[in-house]
Design a protein around this motif. Structure first.
Motif, PDB file in Angstrom:
ATOM      1  N   ILE A   1       0.752  -1.038  -0.168  1.00 52.63           N
ATOM      2  CA  ILE A   1      -0.004   0.001   0.040  1.00 52.63           C
ATOM      3  C   ILE A   1       0.795   1.305  -0.039  1.00 52.63           C
ATOM      4  CG2 ILE A   1      -1.749   1.358   1.364  1.00 52.63           C
ATOM      5  CD1 ILE A   1      -2.944  -1.364   0.176  1.00 52.63           C
ATOM      6  N   PRO A   2       0.668   2.188  -0.928  1.00 51.59           N
ATOM      7  CA  PRO A   2       1.604   3.492  -0.986  1.00 51.59           C
ATOM      8  C   PRO A   2       1.116   4.321  -0.162  1.00 51.59           C
ATOM      9  CG  PRO A   2       0.090   3.345  -2.768  1.00 51.59           C
ATOM     10  CD  PRO A   2      -0.145   1.843  -2.197  1.00 51.59           C
ATOM     11  N   ILE A   3       0.948   4.033   1.153  1.00 56.14           N
ATOM     12  CA  ILE A   3       0.362   4.704   2.338  1.00 56.14           C
ATOM     13  C   ILE A   3       0.492   6.396   2.423  1.00 56.14           C
ATOM     14  CG2 ILE A   3       1.819   4.172   4.252  1.00 56.14           C
ATOM     15  CD1 ILE A   3      -1.901   3.990   4.315  1.00 56.14           C
ATOM     16  N   LEU A   4       1.799   6.801   2.230  1.00 53.92           N
ATOM     17  CA  LEU A   4       1.909   8.161   2.396  1.00 53.92           C
ATOM     18  C   LEU A   4       1.222   8.874   1.071  1.00 53.92           C
ATOM     19  CD1 LEU A   4       5.622   8.889   3.251  1.00 53.92           C
ATOM     20  CD2 LEU A   4       3.427   9.715   4.293  1.00 53.92           C
ATOM     21  N   ASP A   5       1.299   8.388  -0.073  1.00 51.51           N
ATOM     22  CA  ASP A   5       0.338   9.055  -1.175  1.00 51.51           C
ATOM     23  C   ASP A   5      -0.732   8.812  -0.999  1.00 51.51           C
ATOM     24  OD1 ASP A   5       2.797   9.446  -2.615  1.00 51.51           O
ATOM     25  OD2 ASP A   5       2.690   7.429  -3.615  1.00 51.51           O
ATOM     26  N   ILE A   6      -1.314   7.942  -0.314  1.00 46.46           N
ATOM     27  CA  ILE A   6      -2.795   7.917   0.128  1.00 46.46           C
ATOM     28  C   ILE A   6      -3.303   9.008   1.063  1.00 46.46           C
ATOM     29  CG2 ILE A   6      -4.850   6.613   1.075  1.00 46.46           C
ATOM     30  CD1 ILE A   6      -3.585   4.396  -0.330  1.00 46.46           C
ATOM     31  N   PHE A   7      -2.724   8.879   2.089  1.00 49.98           N
ATOM     32  CA  PHE A   7      -2.799  10.039   2.911  1.00 49.98           C
ATOM     33  C   PHE A   7      -2.758  11.709   2.678  1.00 49.98           C
ATOM     34  CE2 PHE A   7      -3.087   6.594   6.246  1.00 49.98           C
ATOM     35  CZ  PHE A   7      -3.497   7.059   7.212  1.00 49.98           C
ATOM     36  N   SER A   8      -1.786  11.758   1.652  1.00 50.64           N
ATOM     37  CA  SER A   8      -1.771  12.877   1.239  1.00 50.64           C
ATOM     38  C   SER A   8      -2.823  13.551   0.237  1.00 50.64           C
ATOM     39  CB  SER A   8      -0.493  12.951   0.335  1.00 50.64           C
ATOM     40  OG  SER A   8       0.780  12.535   1.028  1.00 50.64           O
ATOM     41  N   SER A   9      -3.881  12.613   0.049  1.00 48.10           N
ATOM     42  CA  SER A   9      -5.147  13.075  -0.729  1.00 48.10           C
ATOM     43  C   SER A   9      -5.705  14.291  -0.268  1.00 48.10           C
ATOM     44  CB  SER A   9      -5.837  12.067  -0.953  1.00 48.10           C
ATOM     45  OG  SER A   9      -7.111  12.227  -1.512  1.00 48.10           O
ATOM     46  N   PRO A  10      -5.934  15.330  -0.867  1.00 46.43           N
ATOM     47  CA  PRO A  10      -6.744  16.500  -0.342  1.00 46.43           C
ATOM     48  C   PRO A  10      -7.850  16.361  -0.004  1.00 46.43           C
ATOM     49  CG  PRO A  10      -6.227  16.934  -2.697  1.00 46.43           C
ATOM     50  CD  PRO A  10      -5.527  15.607  -2.372  1.00 46.43           C
ATOM     51  N   THR A  11      -8.792  15.165  -0.873  1.00 44.89           N
ATOM     52  CA  THR A  11     -10.020  15.095  -0.458  1.00 44.89           C
ATOM     53  C   THR A  11     -10.584  13.842   0.137  1.00 44.89           C
ATOM     54  OG1 THR A  11     -10.218  13.909  -2.599  1.00 44.89           O
ATOM     55  CG2 THR A  11     -10.586  16.281  -2.856  1.00 44.89           C
ATOM     56  N   LEU A  12      -9.713  12.843   0.428  1.00 47.40           N
ATOM     57  CA  LEU A  12     -10.163  11.598   0.956  1.00 47.40           C
ATOM     58  C   LEU A  12     -10.473  11.704   2.321  1.00 47.40           C
ATOM     59  CD1 LEU A  12      -9.963   8.794   0.301  1.00 47.40           C
ATOM     60  CD2 LEU A  12      -7.807   8.585   1.439  1.00 47.40           C
TER      61      LEU A  12
END
Length: 599
Positions: free
Chosen positions: A249-260
């Motif tokens: 899981i590319p967790i940092l990229d996912i957490f970096s989402s502005p809308t999630l």
């Protein structure tokens, strides 16, 4: 009578105006997709989830009995997730819409927004068939922009690295842009990705998992269609993301989402990491409000502590955590742009902490020592003390890493559920006294082997004594639920069924010695589950009369049947009679239930 213009079939019966039909369809659709705004915590859903997914050797919490009535104002027993995977009803509804759309052009027009609301963009088992299907779907959406604007959710299965032999098997070439339309759907907000068709094949070959890996989702490559391309393209507009059986899981990229807002990880693998997020990532992302880490390895409490709006978090008994996350707190203290963002769970309202919880407790303990740990708004907590038996065997209570620390930071707690194989190691007074002025609903799950010593189950009486030291100080407690799982060894002689001493102690603690204490208590619910376990390596069995018999498969099955029959026909009614009198003359409502719990 009327004729179907597309098929020529004559339809009988009254005609429903199209507007009314449309309203009916809309109502049914909304009923499938509405969810209460809370986590699956408390004495209902969570107990079932824990019982269904235990560690090997884990002593399960007893399942709720049929008479488990709870006060909805103070308990989270009936709550369900804000975010849920598509229900069976929702899937059936969309399937029905597909069939109805074939009736005539009018019905087709009515149903298509429900049909195209969610589309499958994944790779099936048949790679060539998947390529053909995706190309056809992409062309349809390109030719019909109105259909592309109906798509709100994407779902799909993509291979995990350990199941393929090269990078080429992870993606589909998109050099001619035939699949580009699937990456340009403007109104997509939800994405569900499953990692592999074979859940049991996850991470079976570590060498191949290491050899073949997914790239980072940024920058994504439009020339290659696959999991990372879809994630990279839509992560900046998604509000909900669900990943199931997904590795790396590319967790940092996912957490970096502005809308999630909602992130659900189900049986996923997050690689071990010790990286501080970039200033840009912290400035734009980390806006998650609800996080589920069910059965997921590598959950990061540090990253969650950077989500200033986090309101709900859920882990289960299979959840595992980053082992060194607590060290990132020391690193963050020296990085101003990160330290300014560290606000461990200031907005958290509901939480279910479980799994290999010693790593999570270690993080909490370090945050406590740094004076940054606070849960000012946490009102509903399920705390399941599930820790590896080997760790407890070596380190004892110290292996739990100070599980009591969290309870001194819960000034608003209303509902608490304590469960798990090591809950008996908790010092209840230390846990409950800090919450004595706010706690309204308490559930405790205990599990013990049924062994009588002078008429007492010693460990169970010790648990009850521990509770009795603090119960009178609970100023606003309205509901108390005790779930006790008694395990019987099917390879030993059938014992004498006797809970009379326990019942007398319960009556003394909660009825006879109160003298005005616990005046706020409105209900006491006692649920006792009876379950069997077996030691397969044992060479001696006993029949119902205590006579030794030779072990064979047939004999073992017979003994199990006899023991189960004894539990249901003898032990159960005996225990019911013994504990039934606990609440006589009590000022609160008393409910008791004894049931056979499946082993």
């Amino acid at each position: 009578m009327s004729s179907n213009p597309s098929t020529g079939v004559t339809l009988a019966g009254p005609q429903i105006p199209l507007e009314v039909l449309e309203e009916i369809v809309k109502f049914v659709d909304e009923s499938f997709n509405s969810q209460p705004n809370s986590l699956p915590a408390g004495s209902g859903n969570v107990a079932t989830q824990l019982h269904d997914g235990q560690h090997p050797g884990h002593t399960p919490a007893p399942s709720p009995g049929p008479n488990n009535d709870t006060d909805s104002t103070t308990s989270v027993a009936n709550s369900t997730p804000l975010h849920a995977l598509p229900s069976v009803n929702d899937v059936d509804f969309r399937s029905s819409m597909k069939r109805i759309s074939l009736v005539n052009p009018t019905f087709h027009q009515l149903c298509r927004k429900y049909i195209f609301r969610e589309i499958d963009v994944g790779l099936g088992k048949d790679r060539m068939a998947s390529i053909e299907r995706l190309n056809n779907l992409s062309k349809l959406l390109q030719d019909r922009p109105s259909l592309a604007r109906l798509v709100r959710s994407l779902t799909g299965v993509f291979p995990n690295p350990c199941l393929v032999s090269s990078d080429n098997d992870l993606t589909i070439p998109n050099i001619n842009h035939s699949l580009t339309q699937l990456l340009n759907l403007p109104l997509v907000q939800s994405l569900t990705i499953a990692g592999s068709h074979d859940e049991n094949a996850l991470c079976q070959d570590p060498y191949r998992c290491h050899k073949v890996g997914y790239p980072q989702i940024f920058p994504y490559r439009m020339s290659q269609y696959g999991r990372e391309t879809i994630l990279g393209r839509y992560i900046t507009q998604l509000t909900s993301l669900t990943l199931k059986n997904v590795e790396e899981i590319p967790i940092l990229d996912i957490f970096s989402s502005p809308t999630l807002i909602t992130l659900v990880l189900d049986k996923c693998v997050i690689p071990e990491r010790s990286v501080i997020p970039s200033p840009h990532a912290l400035a734009m992302g980390f806006n998650i409000r609800e996080y589920h880490g069910k059965g997921t390895t590598g959950n990061s409490p540090f990253l969650l502590s950077l989500c200033a709006n986090l309101q709900r978090v859920y882990f289960d008994c299979y959840s595992e955590y980053q082992p060194d996350d607590y060290e990132l707190l020391d690193v963050a203290q020296g990085v101003s742009y990160v330290w300014d963002k560290v606000a461990p769970f200031n907005e958290l309202v509901e939480a279910h902490f479980a799994g290999e919880i010693h790593h999570l407790n270690k993080f909490f303990m370090v945050a406590h020592e740094m004076r940054i740990l606070e849960f000012p708004k946490l009102t509903h907590l399920v705390h399941s003390i599930d820790t590896d038996d080997e760790i407890l065997d070596v380190h004892g209570f110290d292996g739990l890493n100070e599980p009591h620390v969290i309870f001194s930071h819960l000034p608003a707690l209303l509902s608490l559920h304590l469960s798990g194989q090591s809950v008996c190691m908790l010092i209840l007074e230390t846990c409950l006294r800090p919450c004595h002025a706010t706690l309204k609903s308490l559930r405790i799950d205990w599990a013990h082997t049924y062994v009588l010593e002078e008429g007492r189950i010693v460990d169970l009486h010790e648990d009850l004594d521990s509770l009795s030291t603090v119960i009178n100080d609970m100023l606003v407690l309205r509901e108390l639920n005790l779930y006790i799982n008694l395990e019987f060894n099917a390879d030993e002689q059938i014992p004498v069924p006797d809970l009379s001493e326990f019942a007398l102690t319960m009556r003394r603690v909660f009825v006879e010695d109160q003298q005005g204490s616990l005046s706020t208590l409105s209900s006491l619910n006692l649920n006792i589950g009876l379950s069997l376990y077996r030691n397969e390596e044992d060479e001696i069995l006993f029949d119902g009369s205590g006579k030794e018999i030779k072990v064979t498969h047939k004999n073992r099955a017979k003994v199990i049947r006899e023991y189960r029959n004894w539990l249901e026909k003898v032990a159960k009614p005996t225990f019911e009679a013994q504990i039934g009198v606990i609440g006589d003359d009590a000022v609160f409502t008393y409910n008791s239930n004894v049931y056979y719990a499946r082993s």
